[in-house]
Design a protein around this motif. Structure first.
Motif, short mmCIF file in Angstrom:
data_model
loop_
_atom_site.label_atom_id
_atom_site.label_comp_id
_atom_site.label_asym_id
_atom_site.label_seq_id
_atom_site.Cartn_x
_atom_site.Cartn_y
_atom_site.Cartn_z
N ASN A 190 -13.52 -3.69 -2.34
CA ASN A 190 -12.45 -3.82 -1.35
C ASN A 190 -11.09 -3.51 -1.98
OD1 ASN A 190 -14.72 -5.87 -0.37
ND2 ASN A 190 -13.57 -5.13 1.38
N PHE A 191 -11.01 -3.82 -3.27
CA PHE A 191 -9.77 -3.50 -4.00
C PHE A 191 -10.13 -3.10 -5.42
CE2 PHE A 191 -8.87 -7.06 -1.16
CZ PHE A 191 -7.87 -6.52 -0.36
N VAL A 197 -4.71 -1.32 -5.76
CA VAL A 197 -3.46 -2.08 -5.61
C VAL A 197 -2.92 -2.34 -7.01
CG1 VAL A 197 -3.97 -3.21 -3.40
CG2 VAL A 197 -4.71 -4.28 -5.52
N LYS A 216 -8.39 2.49 -2.74
CA LYS A 216 -8.64 1.05 -2.82
C LYS A 216 -7.71 0.37 -3.82
CE LYS A 216 -11.86 1.03 0.10
NZ LYS A 216 -11.74 0.24 1.32
N LYS A 235 0.83 -1.21 0.00
CA LYS A 235 0.00 0.00 0.00
C LYS A 235 0.87 1.27 0.00
CE LYS A 235 -4.51 -0.73 -0.03
NZ LYS A 235 -5.44 -0.07 -0.96
N ILE A 271 -7.96 -1.02 5.17
CA ILE A 271 -8.76 -1.92 4.34
C ILE A 271 -10.14 -2.17 4.97
CG2 ILE A 271 -6.85 -3.05 3.14
CD1 ILE A 271 -7.06 -5.35 5.19
N SER A 303 -12.43 -4.95 -10.13
CA SER A 303 -12.81 -4.56 -8.78
C SER A 303 -13.11 -5.84 -8.00
CB SER A 303 -14.03 -3.64 -8.81
OG SER A 303 -15.11 -4.29 -9.46
N ILE A 343 -7.85 -3.16 -9.02
CA ILE A 343 -6.56 -3.70 -9.45
C ILE A 343 -6.11 -3.02 -10.74
CG2 ILE A 343 -5.29 -5.80 -10.01
CD1 ILE A 343 -7.60 -7.34 -8.62
N ASP A 367 -1.24 -8.85 -5.41
CA ASP A 367 -1.33 -8.00 -4.21
C ASP A 367 -2.64 -8.25 -3.46
OD1 ASP A 367 1.13 -6.80 -4.78
OD2 ASP A 367 0.19 -5.28 -6.05
N THR A 368 -3.72 -8.45 -4.22
CA THR A 368 -4.99 -8.70 -3.52
C THR A 368 -4.92 -10.03 -2.79
OG1 THR A 368 -6.06 -9.81 -5.41
CG2 THR A 368 -6.32 -7.43 -5.25
#
Lengths: 270, 482
Positions: B209-210, B247, B245, B57, B315, B218, B212, B252-253
């Protein structure tokens, strides 16, 4: 200090009285004002560990109340005063994880980027220790030779636990005290609700937190509560006494030094 | 929601006296803390992953502009549309516009704190679009007209009897004599009611949540599967997500997901982890026809490069509030802001300014448990202290506290004067403490003695006694004289 007239405690680590580590005791403002017996217990423990104890006169407080209130200017001035008074010693020891962490962890942050003070704060911080961890981790004390007959429970004060990693050290030394049984409470590592100025800024929330804590203390069925920070101890003792508890409250140094002849914090009995 | 953080103290007072709320808050400790600890203990590399996640992050935030642009490019390539929203107002308008173009009267929503932040539900409702929350907790509080009191367990402040009575009040089309005493019955009823709604809405809104950058995807994590139905059954999937959000890569997720559920609920993984990349492609059996991402800044970019930047690693697992003794005592609504607990105490002033939110970073004992459990190693107490510093600099600290502090500091900076004052005051106070060695009340100490006794000083100060001891050592003959 005149060595020839001072009785020198024996120590396996430093047999040479001329080379004993010179320790400056940072008494802490609460011990100085409210419970000097903790200071004398600290002096005894440090001397018994083979050190020479000094108490610089130019000490008041570590500056934490100002620091946690956002007043950086006053904090810096107080911290400079502490560093100047203490940096000449081999070690700086405080009977408090909270003041210890302030000096060891936060002074360097406070002076970060200051070319004159940052190196001094860092060198000073290197030499700072909380009392019990100084005994176990630096002076390698395994047994303080005390005898106190009591069933005790130990509260891990937040700063000592989470900023300095103090958890096993006091329990090890307490286990070595003749006559001590440790009865762990539930959640010994959860805050007591003191939080410095927090307890007077948010008295009702602080009360809710300390009420849970004293419930856990009573639940342990120990007769004595110990911790390493006088602020937390005064908070918990004050709540225990207000609710009519007979649990005695003392600083861990008093028991480790075998100095339990003074009345406990906030007195004994209901 | 209306920001009422300046009334934190008042809210807290009420919360402490609310017996039902206090019972419900007991579940926070029981439900989350032990489970998180077990999940963390069962993963030997947990702390190493935390370091890694922090570094991922930090790297992303240092190059956020580049990753955002790369992400937009990938979303577009996959057939999606990225909308940039500088603030809540713009984001709301973009979402409404999408809904209108889709011609929908209702929208389904997966659980999303970001849509709380922008006040989306009220706005859509005012403009003729009915939002339907599909997460059970969110559905319950929507029925009650409340806001989430916890970022992952929005209805944690309620008990099942309250939910039962809400369901009976709203689901009037169901048989009145039905048995709703078991939580499973409540769940099944909610599922039955919500299932129909999935087919009515043409637009499904989720958070993320992320995001990318590598793939333009997403990611959402849920336990109920409601998020998947929301986004796959609708014609249009709208992702509302804030810029942090991001990454860089899929890998990474995978790293950060190993922390998220463990820290949040103590699960190894949540039941559903769903990656979405663009709309339905040719040959896909299902999926939305349109895929939109509303990328929201709303104050985040101005946190970059400041002492609050690290907050953008968050997060939203909720571990900080689960472990916070203050949150456990007063619950999430007392904070009077979208984000409660320690993460809210740092983020809310960043998003809404410190003027109205100063109580939040002050209402902490600095016990440090939040930082100790934060999967992303965010130094929350340090940042709360920074907010106190901003307050102090700008003279926003309450006057009494400020003068009290200055008075104390005056003495603390003058050791000689301090010692003289203490050597008079302290022994006198000690005498007043009497044989009980404590005070039930004392002038100017009401904050302390309202709920607890104040231990009395032992007698003379340590410094007084030490000076005497040293003097005796220097000149032992004084002992007899004394």
């Amino acid at each position: 200090m005149n060595h020839s007239t001072t009785p020198t405690p024996s120590s396996a680590l430093t047999p040479d009285p001329e080379n004993r580590p010179r320790v400056a005791l940072f008494v802490t403002c609460l011990v100085d004002l409210f419970r000097p017996s903790v200071g004398f217990a600290a002096v005894k423990l440090i001397e018994d560990a083979g050190c020479e104890v000094h108490v610089p006169a130019a000490q008041t407080c570590c500056g934490q109340p100002a620091y946690n209130s956002g007043d950086k200017t006053d904090t810096r001035e107080i911290a400079e005063q502490v560093i100047e008074a203490f940096e000449g010693f081999d070690f700086i020891v405080a009977p408090s994880g909270s003041c210890g962490a302030m000096m060891k962890k936060h002074y360097p942050e406070l002076f970060a980027g200051d070319p004159a003070w940052e190196p001094r704060a860092r060198a000073f911080a290197e030499k700072c220790h909380e009392l019990v961890s100084f005994l176990t981790d630096v002076m390698m004390v395994r047994d303080t030779g005390a005898a106190v007959s009591a069933e005790v429970t130990y509260h891990d004060s937040c700063s000592g636990l989470r900023e300095l990693g103090i958890r096993d050290q006091p329990r090890k030394l307490l286990n070595a005290v003749e006559g001590i049984t440790i009865k762990e409470m539930q959640d010994p590592d959860v805050c007591c609700g003191f939080g410095g100025t927090f307890c007077v800024k948010y008295p009702d929330i602080s009360n809710a937190i300390v009420t849970k804590k004293t419930g856990n203390i009573e639940g342990s069925e120990a007769e004595m509560l110990l911790a390493g920070d006088l602020g937390c101890l005064m908070n918990m003792a004050g709540k225990l006494k207000r609710s009519g508890s007979t649990v005695e409250v003392r600083h861990v140094a008093e028991v480790l030094a075998g100095m339990t002849d003074t009345p406990p914090i906030a007195g004994s009995g209901k | 929601m209306e920001l009422t953080s300046d009334r934190f103290k008042e809210h807290a007072q009420k919360a402490l006296l609310d017996a039902q709320l206090q019972r419900a808050l007991g579940n926070v400790e029981k439900g989350f803390i032990g489970k998180r600890q077990m999940a963390a203990d069962a993963l030997p590399e947990f702390d190493a992953i935390r370091d890694n996640a922090r570094d991922i992050k930090n790297h992303t935030l240092a190059h956020l502009d580049l990753y955002l642009e790369a992400y937009e490019k990938k979303v577009t390539e996959a057939g999606g549309i990225v909308h940039w929203a500088e603030n809540a107002e713009q984001a709301r308008a973009i979402v409404l516009d999408i809904c209108r173009k889709a011609g929908t009267r209702t929208v389904n929503k997966g659980k999303s704190m970001i849509t709380e932040e922008i006040g989306l539900n009220d706005y859509l409702a005012e403009n003729g679009v009915t939002p339907v929350e599909t997460d059970l907790g969110e559905y319950i509080i929507q029925l009650r007209g409340e806001h989430p009191s916890h970022i992952i367990a929005p209805a944690v402040h309620l008990n099942k009897e309250q939910v039962e009575s809400d369901f009976r009040r709203v689901h009037t089309h169901l048989e009145a004599a039905r048995d709703l005493s078991e939580p499973a019955a409540l769940l099944s009823e909610a599922r039955q009611v919500l299932r129909q709604k999935y087919f009515e809405a043409k637009v499904g809104i989720t958070g993320a949540n992320f995001l990318i950058a590598e793939t333009g995807s997403s990611v959402i994590v849920t336990n109920e599967g409601n998020g998947d139905l929301t986004q796959t059954l609708a014609d249009v999937h709208v992702v509302v997500a804030s810029i942090e959000k991001m990454v860089p890569t899929l890998e990474d997720t995978a790293q950060i997901l190993r922390l998220l559920a463990r820290s949040a609920t103590g699960q190894d993984m949540s039941c559903y982890t769903t990656y979405s990349t663009g709309p339905r492609r040719k040959g896909d059996p299902d999926g939305p026809k349109e895929y939109h991402v509303v990328l929201l800044d709303n104050g985040r970019s101005s946190m970059l490069g400041t002492e609050y930047q690290e907050m953008l690693r968050c997060i939203r697992c909720g571990a900080c509030m689960n472990h916070c003794p203050v949150y456990q005592s007063v619950g999430g609504h007392a904070y009077g802001s979208v984000y409660p607990g320690p993460m809210g105490a740092v983020l809310t002033p960043s998003l809404n300014g410190i003027e109205k939110t100063g109580q939040l970073p002050n209402a902490s004992t600095f016990c440090g448990r939040c930082e100790a459990v934060c999967p992303m190693r965010i130094p929350l107490p340090k940042m709360m202290r920074h907010w106190r510093e901003r307050e102090f600099e700008r003279h926003l600290t309450p006057t009494t506290a400020r003068y009290g502090l200055k008075f104390w500091a005056f003495f603390a900076k003058r050791p000689k004067l301090y010692r003289i004052a203490a050597s008079f005051g302290i022994p006198a106070l000690s005498v007043l403490g009497g044989t009980k060695h404590r005070f039930r009340s004392l002038p100017f100490a009401g904050g302390w003695t309202r709920h607890r006794d104040l231990p009395a000083p032992q007698g003379r100060t340590f410094q007084q006694q030490w000076q005497q001891r040293e003097a005796l050592k220097q000149n032992p003959s004084q002992e007899r004289a004394a």
